[in-house]
Design a protein around this motif. Structure first.
Motif, PDB file in Angstrom:
ATOM      1  N   THR A 275       9.967 -13.092  -8.783  1.00 21.77           N
ATOM      2  CA  THR A 275      10.317 -12.416  -7.533  1.00 21.77           C
ATOM      3  C   THR A 275      11.673 -11.700  -7.551  1.00 21.77           C
ATOM      4  OG1 THR A 275      11.340 -14.398  -6.601  1.00 21.77           O
ATOM      5  CG2 THR A 275       8.980 -14.120  -6.246  1.00 21.77           C
ATOM      6  N   TYR A 415       8.846  -4.636  -0.260  1.00 26.50           N
ATOM      7  CA  TYR A 415       9.655  -5.239  -1.316  1.00 26.50           C
ATOM      8  C   TYR A 415      11.090  -5.354  -0.839  1.00 26.50           C
ATOM      9  CZ  TYR A 415      11.051  -0.369  -2.092  1.00 26.50           C
ATOM     10  OH  TYR A 415      11.519   0.912  -1.924  1.00 26.50           O
ATOM     11  N   TRP A 425       9.773  -6.613  -7.439  1.00 21.68           N
ATOM     12  CA  TRP A 425       8.591  -7.395  -7.066  1.00 21.68           C
ATOM     13  C   TRP A 425       7.937  -6.720  -5.866  1.00 21.68           C
ATOM     14  CZ3 TRP A 425       5.337 -10.684  -8.983  1.00 21.68           C
ATOM     15  CH2 TRP A 425       4.635 -11.598  -8.207  1.00 21.68           C
ATOM     16  N   ARG A 456       4.973  -7.176 -10.600  1.00 25.72           N
ATOM     17  CA  ARG A 456       6.302  -6.722 -11.017  1.00 25.72           C
ATOM     18  C   ARG A 456       6.219  -5.308 -11.563  1.00 25.72           C
ATOM     19  NH1 ARG A 456      10.620 -10.534 -12.403  1.00 25.72           N
ATOM     20  NH2 ARG A 456      11.165  -9.272 -14.216  1.00 25.72           N
TER      21      ARG A 456
END
Length: 483
Positions: A275, A415, A425, A456
């Motif tokens: 993340t 994001y 991420w 990603r």
């Protein structure tokens, strides 16, 4: 007033810049409760006079502390310790030592190994979206290979290529110990280092030494999947703790510790994988306290320490006083090239000794020429120059990708722009969309989480033209899903 000349320890022969030594001394004093929240620090002029350094050095130290949220600054008035830092019980001065946190003994139980006596990437896709690789075109690979070739033609270099090979080349360990001390505040010697074939091998060795069937190991949710698989392979029970915008949720960890013993926790505090979030200062302090209170090991994976854009990188957990229960893992793959499989593990000497013994069972040789060539690259200062250049470039690419996403895909995904690293991420708004993207023949997405409907987007390896082409293709594919 506190005796700051006693609190701030300066080593003028150290390779660590003076301003950073001052910042580290303040961080340690705040962490240990010696300097309390809201305490006003001396003015830059007063502290400069007290420490016999230039005022600009103190300014740089205070800027470093403010960038890492240890202090707050009111221009022309004062600098004070942040009130967000948890209150910690101070230690007496007589309890403090100048010894490394990594002594000769690993203080928690681990396995003893007796050494023997004697999704693949589609090349047909229009676009490959990696999960955060460096741009090899920027990397000093040519210089590295030139040094490598020169070593294969010199008699002494040929002899040195195998010297100390089980633990890693002696030259690389000596150079790396100094480099990590200067850049990450790790007070270590060459004996605390084991050179590995990348971070994955380091994780495997640590897991095999630490964990046995029935042990409990904690990981973040979501987590680096390959690390989880390694822990499960040992027979240990893997429990997940949530990760939010401030990193690992330490309160959840504490709740587990209160119910059952845990053996280890695997954390990626700098830029959590996948993340990308950075663990906050207060949670880092709380994690270290829990580690001491409940006697568990911290496996700290610091795979992309050098790429932090908003400020200087936070110092690793392993740079704090921790009584030798942190295993620190890093890699050069994210700096130079994913195919250059050189990583390292930092731990107390007896743990490294056992790591070497275990490594001999699975890997009898190393590329001594490449390790020594890398050592020379670091010694020449070429790695620092590369990091400075690449950091500026990746920062620009991150912001350009942010601009493209806002312009073309803002209605399809959300994001948080990461403060560093080499990937963003992306969380998709339409249910099931990430699975559609992963299966699409025009795309090859390296790292996704189907259950989270996210993936990603590695931006570092693409130039601006490639980023634009990729975003436009993503837009086209996503809109085809809408139909």
């Amino acid at each position: 007033m506190l005796p700051f000349e006693r609190i701030i320890i300066l080593d003028r022969e150290s390779k660590i810049p003076i301003y950073r030594q001052i910042a580290i001394s303040f961080i340690n004093a705040i962490s240990q409760g010696i300097i309390k929240a809201n305490t006003h620090l001396p003015s830059t002029r007063d502290l400069a006079k007290l420490l016999a350094v230039h005022r600009k050095t103190i300014v740089a130290a205070y800027e470093e502390l403010e960038a890492q949220d240890w202090v707050v600054s009111v221009p022309r008035k004062y600098v004070a310790v942040s009130d967000k830092i948890p209150s910690l019980k101070p230690k007496k001065w007589s309890e403090e030592t100048n010894e490394s946190s990594y002594g000769t003994l690993f203080r928690l139980p681990f396995k003893q190994i007796t050494p023997p006596k004697t999704k693949s990437t589609s090349l047909l896709a229009d676009v490959i979206i990696d999960d955060g690789f460096p741009d090899v075109r920027l990397s000093p690979i040519d210089d590295l290979l030139k040094i490598y070739r020169s070593y294969t033609s010199k008699k002494h270099s040929i002899r040195n290529a195998t010297f100390g090979s089980a633990q890693g080349s002696l030259k690389l360990r000596e150079v790396l110990a100094d480099y990590l001390s200067e850049t990450r505040g790790l007070n270590i010697e060459k004996e605390h280092l084991l050179i590995t074939h990348g971070a994955q091998m380091s994780i495997y060795l640590a897991a095999q030494l630490l964990l046995a069937k029935g042990d409990v190991v904690i990981v973040g949710k979501p987590n680096y999947a390959k690390a989880t698989q390694v822990f499960e392979q040992t027979g240990a029970t893997v429990l997940e703790v949530g990760v939010d915008d401030c990193g690992l949720i330490v309160e959840e960890l504490q709740a587990i510790c209160e119910k059952q013993p845990i053996k280890a926790i695997y954390v990626i505090p700098h830029h959590h994988y996948p993340t990308t979030v950075t663990m906050s200062i207060d949670r880092r302090i709380a994690l270290l306290k829990l580690s001491q209170q409940y006697a568990f090991t911290i496996i700290e994976d610091d795979y992309d320490y050098d790429y932090h854009y908003a400020s200087s990188p936070y110092l690793p957990l392993a740079s704090s006083p921790h009584q030798g229960n942190i295993i620190y893992i890093g890699s050069f793959s994210k700096l130079l090239d994913p195919s250059i499989r050189i990583g390292f593990m930092v731990a107390p000497f007896n743990f490294i000794e056992q790591g070497v013994a275990l490594r001999k069972l699975i890997d009898v040789g190393v590329d001594g020429y490449m390790q020594n060539a890398l050592a020379e690259l670091i010694k020449m200062g070429e790695l620092k120059r590369h990091i400075k250049k690449a950091k500026k470039c990746y920062f620009s690419r991150r912001d350009y990708l942010d601009q493209l996403l806002q312009e073309h895909l803002s209605t399809h995904l959300t994001y948080s722009l990461p403060s560093g690293g080499m990937a963003i991420w992306l969380m998709l708004n339409k249910p099931g969309l990430v699975e559609y993207l992963v299966r699409h023949p025009q795309l090859s997405i390296k790292r996704s989480a189907i259950e989270l409907n996210a993936f990603r987007f590695g931006f570092a390896s693409m130039n601006e033209k490639e980023l634009e082409q990729t975003v436009l293709l993503l837009k086209k594919v996503i809109e085809s899903y809408e139909l």
